[in-house]
Design an enzyme around this catalytic site. Structure first.
Site, PDB file in Angstrom:
ATOM      1  N   LYS A  42      -3.716  -2.609  -2.538  1.00 51.74           N
ATOM      2  CA  LYS A  42      -2.708  -1.928  -3.338  1.00 51.74           C
ATOM      3  C   LYS A  42      -2.130  -2.873  -4.388  1.00 51.74           C
ATOM      4  O   LYS A  42      -1.935  -4.068  -4.114  1.00 51.74           O
ATOM      5  CB  LYS A  42      -1.609  -1.419  -2.393  1.00 51.74           C
ATOM      6  CG  LYS A  42      -0.554  -0.515  -2.999  1.00 51.74           C
ATOM      7  CD  LYS A  42       0.381  -0.050  -1.887  1.00 51.74           C
ATOM      8  CE  LYS A  42       1.550   0.779  -2.388  1.00 51.74           C
ATOM      9  NZ  LYS A  42       2.450   1.176  -1.277  1.00 51.74           N
ATOM     10  N   SER A  97       3.823   5.710  -1.138  1.00 53.47           N
ATOM     11  CA  SER A  97       3.426   5.099  -2.385  1.00 53.47           C
ATOM     12  C   SER A  97       2.001   4.564  -2.375  1.00 53.47           C
ATOM     13  O   SER A  97       1.479   4.170  -3.423  1.00 53.47           O
ATOM     14  CB  SER A  97       4.402   3.953  -2.719  1.00 53.47           C
ATOM     15  OG  SER A  97       4.359   2.946  -1.733  1.00 53.47           O
ATOM     16  N   SER A 127       5.192   5.035   3.378  1.00 47.79           N
ATOM     17  CA  SER A 127       4.178   4.879   2.337  1.00 47.79           C
ATOM     18  C   SER A 127       2.770   4.614   2.830  1.00 47.79           C
ATOM     19  O   SER A 127       1.832   4.613   2.043  1.00 47.79           O
ATOM     20  CB  SER A 127       4.594   3.761   1.369  1.00 47.79           C
ATOM     21  OG  SER A 127       5.694   4.180   0.593  1.00 47.79           O
TER      22      SER A 127
END
Length: 480
Positions: free
Chosen positions: A82, A157, A181
């Protein structure tokens, strides 16, 4: 299996071949890169393609193995990282245009641990601005789409991570979770994850210039999103390896001691005043029955103070964010994210001053209640969200939108405030007006017992099947 189909394998299936020498790391990585090039343009899940350096690393792994080196537990496994975590030589943009040139000087502990285990990073995945939405879109890289269809948000997220791994881009996807997330993208895409407990996975970004707020430190964790429960058992022991840069990491083994007798599971459908959708209820019943048939002792019991702990924890976090982060959001965020944060502060009125300190102290009260409860019931099976996953940009639709996206997700952020492990996995593929959609449930566990939650996921998955298989059929039919 043909080389170009290796992307279909779970990490567990793949390492059985790579570690034995039956498949080269280069071939495993090339297959995932080919899959990425085929499907990512329609998804925008991976926003930095690292194909060249991935193949170079895979060839180096093959050469080392040929020269007698012992292959690591994740030898040749393609993974994604990420974009809010440091990877040496790459930007830790966090979806913010102003940070697009923030080049990491070194790897974060999670990246280093994956490298040490033999994994190969093929790309970096998208996140919303500041990694603080349950949807994934930003002005720097644009929107990530759910591989099930554009009627469903990919979650956030770690939305890029969830969409990538379920579409077949890498066998493992790194993500992180401060309020859901890891679990939101798992639920959106039909993936499997476990939010580790506090202190389980070492965390730190070498690029950061100041320490995060205390609640952010206490609630945020690093983890992995996978297509199969078995891959968490394979990969998490490598991810939790100690790193001295995280002084509060707890170096204990992945597997804890076996429990006596059948494991008791507290089962609840309580959605604390929010409407429970029939498809979510059906998924919960399916998961309950699967666990019962697998030998678990499932009882209808209410765990303590879920709503109070969740709302108190998120209001406290919003108090810290208002004090420490709002200025950055106002200065560097888009109008969209500034508007969303304004509604966050309405939905979760921030604690401030003495009230914030008292609520931070009360965290121990809630955690103690859960600790006592989990002595009798080591696992808790509950909804994750009370409704099927929401549509893209639902959180931009004012108070009602944020209420549906985050307000009802008390089972999610309560676990962050408590610092407890919580897994998410699909228990049903629902046929809804917009099309087929996975429905995930949550399994919380005793502190330090992520392995128990993953075992329970595996028992449910054995009956439900892996959600990637119908997804790939759908994707293939759509592209035909």
């Amino acid at each position: 299996m043909a080389k170009n189909d290796l992307w279909r394998l779970s990490a567990t299936e793949l390492t059985a071949l790579t570690r034995a020498g039956d498949v080269r790391a280069e071939d495993a990585v090339q297959a995932s890169i080919d899959r990425m090039k085929a499907v990512n343009p329609a998804l925008n899940a991976v926003v930095e393609d690292l194909s060249s350096e991935a193949l170079e690393r895979a060839r180096a792994l093959d050469k080392a193995r040929a020269n007698g080196a012992q292959p690591g537990p994740l030898h040749g496994v393609p993974v994604t990282i990420k974009i809010n975590v440091d990877q040496a030589g790459h930007a830790t943009s966090n979806g913010v245009t102003a940070l697009k040139d923030l080049i990491a000087p070194a790897d974060a502990p999670v990246v280093e641990n994956l490298h040490k285990a033999g994994a190969v990073v093929i790309g970096r995945t998208n996140t919303p601005e500041f990694s603080f939405r349950a949807d994934t879109d930003n002005p720097l890289f644009g929107r990530t789409h759910n591989p099930w269809g554009r009627h469903i948000s990919p979650g956030g997220s770690s939305g890029g991570a969830g969409a990538a791994v379920m579409a077949g881009i890498g066998a493992l996807a790194h993500g992180n979770d401060i309020g859901g997330s890891l679990r939101f993208p798992a639920a959106a895409n039909g993936a499997v994850t476990v939010k580790p407990g506090l202190g389980r996975v070492p965390a730190w970004n070498p690029s950061q210039t100041a320490e995060r707020g205390l609640l952010a430190q206490l609630m945020s964790v690093q983890g992995l999103i996978t297509r199969a429960a078995e891959d968490l058992h394979l990969s998490m022991p490598s991810l939790i390896a100690a790193d001295p840069r995280d002084p509060f990491h707890v170096p204990i083994p992945w597997r804890g001691a076996a429990l006596d007798g059948p494991i008791k599971v507290a089962f609840t459908k309580n959605t604390h005043g929010y409407d429970l959708h029939p498809e979510v209820e059906t998924a919960l019943d399916f998961a309950r029955d699967a666990l019962s048939d697998a030998g678990y002792q499932v009882e209808g019991v209410e765990p303590p103070c879920v709503f109070d702990a969740g709302r108190t924890g998120y209001r406290a976090l919003m108090g810290e964010i208002y004090a420490l982060m709002k200025q950055d959001v106002d200065a560097a965020g888009s109008q969209t994210v500034r508007d969303i944060f304004a509604v966050y502060f309405q939905e979760f009125p921030p604690f401030a001053g003495e009230d914030l300190l008292r609520m931070m102290a009360k965290r121990t009260h809630y955690a103690r209640q859960w600790s006592l409860f989990l002595e009798e019931y080591p696992l808790v099976l509950s909804p994750f969200l009370p409704q099927p996953f929401f549509r893209p940009d639902r959180d931009t639709e004012g108070a009602e939108g944020v209420h549906e996206v985050l307000g009802c997700a008390v089972y999610s952020y309560a676990m962050n405030f408590l610092g407890l492990p919580a897994a998410s996995l699909p228990a049903r593929l629902a046929e809804l007006p917009g099309g087929p959609q996975p429905i995930n449930v949550q399994i919380a566990a005793r502190r330090w017992r992520e392995d128990l939650a993953v075992d329970a996921c595996a028992a449910i998955e054995a009956r439900a099947g892996r959600m990637c298989l119908p997804l790939w059929e759908k994707m293939q039919a759509a592209s035909a």
